[in-house]
Enzyme design. Structure first.
Site, PDB file in Angstrom:
ATOM      1  N   CYS A   9      29.895 -13.108 -26.383  1.00 41.45           N
ATOM      2  CA  CYS A   9      30.244 -12.605 -25.058  1.00 41.45           C
ATOM      3  C   CYS A   9      30.061 -11.085 -25.082  1.00 41.45           C
ATOM      4  O   CYS A   9      29.321 -10.561 -25.905  1.00 41.45           O
ATOM      5  CB  CYS A   9      31.640 -13.036 -24.633  1.00 41.45           C
ATOM      6  N   ASN A  12      33.700  -9.528 -27.468  1.00 40.22           N
ATOM      7  CA  ASN A  12      34.163 -10.388 -28.565  1.00 40.22           C
ATOM      8  C   ASN A  12      35.680 -10.371 -28.716  1.00 40.22           C
ATOM      9  O   ASN A  12      36.198 -10.427 -29.816  1.00 40.22           O
ATOM     10  CB  ASN A  12      33.460 -10.017 -29.881  1.00 40.22           C
ATOM     11  N   CYS A  14      37.614 -12.058 -25.820  1.00 40.75           N
ATOM     12  CA  CYS A  14      38.132 -13.076 -24.889  1.00 40.75           C
ATOM     13  C   CYS A  14      37.368 -14.390 -25.013  1.00 40.75           C
ATOM     14  O   CYS A  14      37.825 -15.332 -25.643  1.00 40.75           O
ATOM     15  CB  CYS A  14      38.037 -12.590 -23.443  1.00 40.75           C
ATOM     16  N   ARG A  15      36.209 -14.450 -24.380  1.00 44.81           N
ATOM     17  CA  ARG A  15      35.480 -15.708 -24.253  1.00 44.81           C
ATOM     18  C   ARG A  15      34.901 -16.224 -25.559  1.00 44.81           C
ATOM     19  O   ARG A  15      35.055 -17.400 -25.894  1.00 44.81           O
ATOM     20  CB  ARG A  15      34.363 -15.572 -23.209  1.00 44.81           C
ATOM     21  N   SER A  16      34.199 -15.377 -26.308  1.00 43.94           N
ATOM     22  CA  SER A  16      33.549 -15.891 -27.518  1.00 43.94           C
ATOM     23  C   SER A  16      34.539 -16.283 -28.605  1.00 43.94           C
ATOM     24  O   SER A  16      34.350 -17.327 -29.251  1.00 43.94           O
ATOM     25  CB  SER A  16      32.475 -14.924 -28.033  1.00 43.94           C
ATOM     26  N   ASP A 128      34.285 -13.817 -16.962  1.00 44.45           N
ATOM     27  CA  ASP A 128      35.044 -12.940 -17.842  1.00 44.45           C
ATOM     28  C   ASP A 128      36.473 -12.829 -17.321  1.00 44.45           C
ATOM     29  O   ASP A 128      36.697 -12.321 -16.224  1.00 44.45           O
ATOM     30  CB  ASP A 128      34.391 -11.563 -17.879  1.00 44.45           C
TER      31      ASP A 128
END
Length: 164
Positions: A9, A12, A14-16, A128
């Site tokens: 993401c 690095n 939150c999402r990933s 995001d």
């Protein structure tokens, strides 16, 4: 031979890392721990060395996922050791494909939600959640979980194909 996946993401945090944690759990549940490795990174280095966003950690913990994470930036040299690079949105997909040193490496980059058969083919981004509230992190987790089922099936197919 180990099959290596990296989720990417922006920063690095939150999402990933969320995708990494969920996929680790799916791999473990499938008994593929010895055959599949997963990690994560960001397209930028803004948060290198930091832990995951506390909201990410909280949503994962509330849903039974473990996460031990330190943010890092994706490096071009990693393409040679990775089998699959999973982008969390179209911007990451474009950035990673531009970064890829070869066409073969660029072909390793896929959108996470492309593995979710129920996802709208016109919008495969995982939004995001960083600038929003807790609900955005919960929505993110739902999308990640839905796509992880299809991703695991695709990775299992590759792993079993290598073993044959």
């Amino acid at each position: 031979m180990t099959y290596r996946v990296c989720f990417v993401c922006t920063g690095n945090i939150c999402r990933s890392p969320m995708a990494e944690a969920v996929f680790h759990a799916r791999v473990a549940d499938a008994g593929l721990d010895d055959l599949v490795e997963a990690d994560s990174a960001g397209t930028g280095g803004w948060h290198e060395g930091e832990g995951a966003d506390p909201r990410t950690v909280a949503v994962l913990a509330e849903n039974g996922y473990d996460l031990d994470h330190t943010a890092r930036q994706f490096q071009q040299s990693w393409f040679s050791r990775l089998d699959l690079v999973v982008a969390l949105d179209a911007g990451h997909l474009r950035a990673l494909r531009r970064l890829a040193p070869t066409e073969r490496d660029a072909a390793k980059v896929r959108l996470l939600r492309s593995y979710d058969q129920a996802a709208d083919g016109d919008d495969l981004d995982v939004p995001d959640p960083y600038y929003g509230g807790q609900g955005g992190f919960e929505e993110c987790l739902e999308m990640v979980e839905a796509a992880s089922t299809g991703l695991l099936a695709a990775v299992r197919e590759h792993v079993e194909g290598r073993a044959a």
